[in-house]
Design an enzyme around this catalytic site. Structure first.
Site, PDB file in Angstrom:
ATOM      1  N   SER A 107       0.840  -1.208   0.000  1.00 48.11           N
ATOM      2  CA  SER A 107       0.000   0.000   0.000  1.00 48.11           C
ATOM      3  C   SER A 107       0.871   1.252   0.000  1.00 48.11           C
ATOM      4  O   SER A 107       0.508   2.276  -0.593  1.00 48.11           O
ATOM      5  CB  SER A 107      -0.901   0.001   1.241  1.00 48.11           C
ATOM      6  OG  SER A 107      -1.727  -1.138   1.244  1.00 48.11           O
ATOM      7  N   ILE A 133       3.210  -9.827  -9.387  1.00 48.80           N
ATOM      8  CA  ILE A 133       3.050  -9.142 -10.669  1.00 48.80           C
ATOM      9  C   ILE A 133       2.237 -10.009 -11.636  1.00 48.80           C
ATOM     10  O   ILE A 133       2.645 -11.122 -11.998  1.00 48.80           O
ATOM     11  CB  ILE A 133       4.428  -8.773 -11.275  1.00 48.80           C
ATOM     12  CG1 ILE A 133       5.250  -8.003 -10.223  1.00 48.80           C
ATOM     13  CG2 ILE A 133       4.249  -7.972 -12.555  1.00 48.80           C
ATOM     14  CD1 ILE A 133       4.558  -6.808  -9.582  1.00 48.80           C
ATOM     15  N   ASN A 215      -7.560   6.109 -12.131  1.00 50.71           N
ATOM     16  CA  ASN A 215      -9.025   6.159 -12.201  1.00 50.71           C
ATOM     17  C   ASN A 215      -9.583   5.018 -13.032  1.00 50.71           C
ATOM     18  O   ASN A 215     -10.517   4.326 -12.613  1.00 50.71           O
ATOM     19  CB  ASN A 215      -9.479   7.486 -12.813  1.00 50.71           C
ATOM     20  CG  ASN A 215      -9.530   8.599 -11.785  1.00 50.71           C
ATOM     21  OD1 ASN A 215      -9.538   8.346 -10.582  1.00 50.71           O
ATOM     22  ND2 ASN A 215      -9.556   9.839 -12.245  1.00 50.71           N
ATOM     23  N   GLU A 338      -5.002  -2.617  -6.882  1.00 49.04           N
ATOM     24  CA  GLU A 338      -5.507  -1.291  -7.291  1.00 49.04           C
ATOM     25  C   GLU A 338      -5.914  -0.467  -6.066  1.00 49.04           C
ATOM     26  O   GLU A 338      -6.828   0.353  -6.137  1.00 49.04           O
ATOM     27  CB  GLU A 338      -6.708  -1.420  -8.251  1.00 49.04           C
ATOM     28  CG  GLU A 338      -6.421  -2.171  -9.536  1.00 49.04           C
ATOM     29  CD  GLU A 338      -5.844  -1.290 -10.639  1.00 49.04           C
ATOM     30  OE1 GLU A 338      -5.744  -0.061 -10.460  1.00 49.04           O
ATOM     31  OE2 GLU A 338      -5.461  -1.868 -11.671  1.00 49.04           O
ATOM     32  N   THR A 340      -6.180  -1.253  -1.710  1.00 46.46           N
ATOM     33  CA  THR A 340      -7.064  -2.084  -0.887  1.00 46.46           C
ATOM     34  C   THR A 340      -8.315  -1.281  -0.484  1.00 46.46           C
ATOM     35  O   THR A 340      -8.343  -0.052  -0.605  1.00 46.46           O
ATOM     36  CB  THR A 340      -6.355  -2.531   0.410  1.00 46.46           C
ATOM     37  OG1 THR A 340      -6.077  -1.359   1.189  1.00 46.46           O
ATOM     38  CG2 THR A 340      -5.060  -3.282   0.127  1.00 46.46           C
ATOM     39  N   SER A 341      -9.305  -2.001   0.032  1.00 46.13           N
ATOM     40  CA  SER A 341     -10.522  -1.297   0.496  1.00 46.13           C
ATOM     41  C   SER A 341     -10.165  -0.239   1.532  1.00 46.13           C
ATOM     42  O   SER A 341     -10.715   0.871   1.527  1.00 46.13           O
ATOM     43  CB  SER A 341     -11.506  -2.304   1.106  1.00 46.13           C
ATOM     44  OG  SER A 341     -12.125  -3.060   0.098  1.00 46.13           O
TER      45      SER A 341
HETATM   46  C1  LIG Z   1      -3.950 -11.184  -7.495  1.00 49.44           C
HETATM   47  C2  LIG Z   1      -3.071  -9.973  -7.320  1.00 49.44           C
HETATM   48  C3  LIG Z   1      -2.514  -9.366  -8.434  1.00 49.44           C
HETATM   49  C4  LIG Z   1      -1.655  -8.261  -8.259  1.00 49.44           C
HETATM   50  N1  LIG Z   1      -1.082  -7.711  -9.378  1.00 49.44           N
HETATM   51  C5  LIG Z   1      -0.154  -6.724  -9.224  1.00 49.44           C
HETATM   52  C6  LIG Z   1       0.536  -6.206 -10.369  1.00 49.44           C
HETATM   53  O1  LIG Z   1       0.306  -6.620 -11.514  1.00 49.44           O
HETATM   54  N2  LIG Z   1       1.475  -5.244 -10.170  1.00 49.44           N
HETATM   55  C7  LIG Z   1       1.780  -4.762  -8.927  1.00 49.44           C
HETATM   56  O2  LIG Z   1       2.644  -3.896  -8.828  1.00 49.44           O
HETATM   57  N3  LIG Z   1       1.136  -5.225  -7.818  1.00 49.44           N
HETATM   58  C8  LIG Z   1       0.176  -6.200  -7.946  1.00 49.44           C
HETATM   59  N4  LIG Z   1      -0.469  -6.704  -6.840  1.00 49.44           N
HETATM   60  C9  LIG Z   1      -0.104  -6.210  -5.517  1.00 49.44           C
HETATM   61  C10 LIG Z   1      -1.154  -5.274  -4.911  1.00 49.44           C
HETATM   62  O3  LIG Z   1      -1.147  -4.045  -5.577  1.00 49.44           O
HETATM   63  C11 LIG Z   1      -0.827  -5.151  -3.431  1.00 49.44           C
HETATM   64  O4  LIG Z   1      -1.097  -6.416  -2.870  1.00 49.44           O
HETATM   65  C12 LIG Z   1      -1.617  -4.061  -2.737  1.00 49.44           C
HETATM   66  O5  LIG Z   1      -1.138  -2.805  -3.102  1.00 49.44           O
HETATM   67  C13 LIG Z   1      -1.546  -4.170  -1.201  1.00 49.44           C
HETATM   68  O6  LIG Z   1      -0.244  -4.316  -0.748  1.00 49.44           O
HETATM   69  P1  LIG Z   1       0.121  -5.532   0.234  1.00 49.44           P
HETATM   70  O7  LIG Z   1      -0.456  -6.777  -0.312  1.00 49.44           O
HETATM   71  O8  LIG Z   1       1.593  -5.486   0.457  1.00 49.44           O
HETATM   72  O9  LIG Z   1      -0.637  -5.242   1.576  1.00 49.44           O
HETATM   73  P2  LIG Z   1      -0.193  -4.231   2.772  1.00 49.44           P
HETATM   74  O10 LIG Z   1       0.071  -2.875   2.224  1.00 49.44           O
HETATM   75  O11 LIG Z   1       0.849  -4.881   3.605  1.00 49.44           O
HETATM   76  O12 LIG Z   1      -1.555  -4.154   3.600  1.00 49.44           O
HETATM   77  C14 LIG Z   1      -1.979  -5.239   4.438  1.00 49.44           C
HETATM   78  C15 LIG Z   1      -3.275  -4.819   5.087  1.00 49.44           C
HETATM   79  O13 LIG Z   1      -3.081  -3.617   5.859  1.00 49.44           O
HETATM   80  C16 LIG Z   1      -3.937  -2.587   5.411  1.00 49.44           C
HETATM   81  N5  LIG Z   1      -3.243  -1.302   5.480  1.00 49.44           N
HETATM   82  C17 LIG Z   1      -2.023  -0.976   4.969  1.00 49.44           C
HETATM   83  N6  LIG Z   1      -1.734   0.307   5.238  1.00 49.44           N
HETATM   84  C18 LIG Z   1      -2.792   0.794   5.932  1.00 49.44           C
HETATM   85  C19 LIG Z   1      -3.117   2.073   6.465  1.00 49.44           C
HETATM   86  N7  LIG Z   1      -2.283   3.116   6.354  1.00 49.44           N
HETATM   87  N8  LIG Z   1      -4.297   2.217   7.116  1.00 49.44           N
HETATM   88  C20 LIG Z   1      -5.164   1.179   7.192  1.00 49.44           C
HETATM   89  N9  LIG Z   1      -4.919  -0.032   6.697  1.00 49.44           N
HETATM   90  C21 LIG Z   1      -3.751  -0.225   6.077  1.00 49.44           C
HETATM   91  C22 LIG Z   1      -4.310  -2.952   3.971  1.00 49.44           C
HETATM   92  O14 LIG Z   1      -5.531  -2.373   3.590  1.00 49.44           O
HETATM   93  C23 LIG Z   1      -4.377  -4.467   4.072  1.00 49.44           C
HETATM   94  O15 LIG Z   1      -5.621  -4.857   4.575  1.00 49.44           O
HETATM   95  C24 LIG Z   1      -1.364  -7.773  -6.975  1.00 49.44           C
HETATM   96  C25 LIG Z   1      -1.962  -8.374  -5.859  1.00 49.44           C
HETATM   97  C26 LIG Z   1      -2.794  -9.469  -6.020  1.00 49.44           C
HETATM   98  C27 LIG Z   1      -3.416 -10.097  -4.808  1.00 49.44           C
END
Ligand SMILES: Cc1cc2nc3c(=O)[nH]c(=O)nc-3n(C[C@H](O)[C@H](O)[C@H](O)COP(=O)(O)OP(=O)(O)OC[C@H]3O[C@@H](n4cnc5c(N)ncnc54)[C@H](O)[C@@H]3O)c2cc1C
Length: 359
Positions: A107, A133, A215, A338, A340-341
């Site tokens: 994130s 990715i 967007n 894209e 997280t919620s």
């Molecule tokens: C099937 C799939 C395909 C993907 N494809 C790509 C891709 O093509 N290219 C790419 O670059 N990435 C890709 N991703 C990665 C995706 O963009 C990341 O998983 C996403 O940005 C969240 O990062 P994280 O999984 O490290 O979770 P984290 O950032 O570690 O978050 C873990 C949890 O903590 C919460 N959280 C984090 N920070 C906060 C905050 N400040 N306040 C409240 N809650 C918080 C999050 O909402 C989540 O619930 C993909 C992921 C999946 C599952």
């Protein structure tokens, strides 16, 4: 659809269908005519995405990433880069991926540490690891965000076009719960040399280039989620009519009607939310908040709808190969990429209150 069962079981993407998808408007629709696209409206593109989500979320995910790559090339690519990457992608001859996420930067994308060191001849040497990715195992090039100077924070992050043919990166596939026909990969960059001609946009503009597609990416996921909810409605309704218990169809029980009515309401509401955001974008509005609202609402709605569809199916809905089981797994994907919620909520909160809850 006829390819779905085998592709999901074998975790393989039938890449041969991609040119046909482009011909009906996927990916190409999001790109202006001047760059070789079809120049469809946001609403038209989103309607295509809803249908993709209704049929097969793995395909929606794939065309979403291809659209993202095409939009970034269209927005930031030089004419020469468009000829080498964008035009062949729109013709179904090349397949691209996009890499920003890292093991320690999800994130908080600006915390990425993949390093791009400038070499005396102007080329760059990329070293680092990217995570999750989409379809990196199928693509022949990708857009990688890396920092030219970690001390600059977000202002050091720069976008690069990395080609498989140049060698130097390794793809490690990680089997995932949802969208099984899609590959989800770690990319290990071990000193990959990227020519100066493959830098996408200016130094330090990587994050703002990525934001150019934020967007439409969120809108595409929202529409795809509405498709998942629609599929949950269709499958659970058909099952409720066909399955008999206590001497009558499940459809005749009030509590089953409640489940199906709830799915229908979520689906209808999700459709209104994403279409309203699409119309705002088509009218030239910024609509950043409305796209976040759509992503948040539709992703959560798809999860609720798919969970209720499993309930209508009973044990059958938990069995591999059952449509509700697939929708349930695929809906779980939607609340994470894209943004997280939770990140959508924080963006909406900042827009409403003028205070960032992140930093
Ligand atoms: C099937 C799939 C395909 C993907 N494809 C790509 C891709 O093509 N290219 C790419 O670059 N990435 C890709 N991703 C990665 C995706 O963009 C990341 O998983 C996403 O940005 C969240 O990062 P994280 O999984 O490290 O979770 P984290 O950032 O570690 O978050 C873990 C949890 O903590 C919460 N959280 C984090 N920070 C906060 C905050 N400040 N306040 C409240 N809650 C918080 C999050 O909402 C989540 O619930 C993909 C992921 C999946 C599952």
């Amino acid at each position: 659809m006829p390819l779905l069962a085998a592709a999901e079981r074998d975790r393989t993407l039938p890449v041969e269908i991609i040119p046909g998808l482009l011909d009906v408007g996927f990916v190409r629709g999001a790109i202006g005519v001047g760059d070789g696209g079809d120049g469809l409206s946001h609403l038209q593109c989103a309607l295509l995405m809803e249908e993709a989500g209704r049929c097969w979320a793995a395909i929606r995910t794939t065309v979403n990433i291809l659209t993202l790559v095409a939009e970034l090339l269209s927005a930031a690519g030089s004419e020469e880069q468009k000829q080498r990457f964008l035009r062949p992608l729109l013709a179904g001859q090349r397949m691209g991926w996009f890499a920003i996420t890292e093991p320690e930067a999800g994130s908080d994308a600006a915390a990425l540490t993949t390093r791009a060191e400038r070499r005396p001849d102007g080329s760059y040497r990329l070293t680092g690891r990217k995570s999750y990715i989409t379809n990196a195992s199928y693509g022949d090039f990708g857009i990688v965000l890396a920092t030219v100077d970690p001390s600059l924070g977000g202002r050091g992050i720069t976008a690069f076009l990395v080609e498989r043919a140049d060698g130097g990166y390794r793809v490690e596939t990680r089997p995932q719960l949802p969208v099984r026909a899609v590959s989800c990969c770690d990319i290990v960059l071990e000193g990959v040399v990227v020519p100066a001609a493959n830098r996408l946009g200016e130094v330090g503009r990587g994050l703002s280039i990525a934001m150019r597609a934020v967007n439409s990416g969120r809108l595409n996921v929202s529409a795809g989620c509405t498709g998942i909810a629609q599929a949950a409605l269709e499958a659970s309704s058909a099952h409720a009519v066909a399955r008999t218990q206590f001497g009558r169809p499940l459809a005749g029980f009030q509590l089953v009607q409640q489940l199906i009515a709830d799915i229908a309401v979520q689906t209808h509401a999700a459709r209104q939310v994403y279409q309203s955001a699409a119309r705002l974008l088509d009218a030239g509005a910024d609509a950043r908040v409305e796209c976040s609202m759509a992503k948040y609402f539709c992703a959560e709605a798809a999860n609720q709808a798919a969970t209720k569809a499993v309930q209508v199916f009973g044990a059958a809905g938990l069995m591999e190969g059952n449509v509700a089981e697939r929708l349930f797994r695929d809906a779980r994907e939607a609340t994470i990429p894209e943004g997280t919620s939770q990140m959508q909520v924080l963006q909406i909160g900042r827009a409403l209150l003028g205070v960032s809850a992140v930093r």
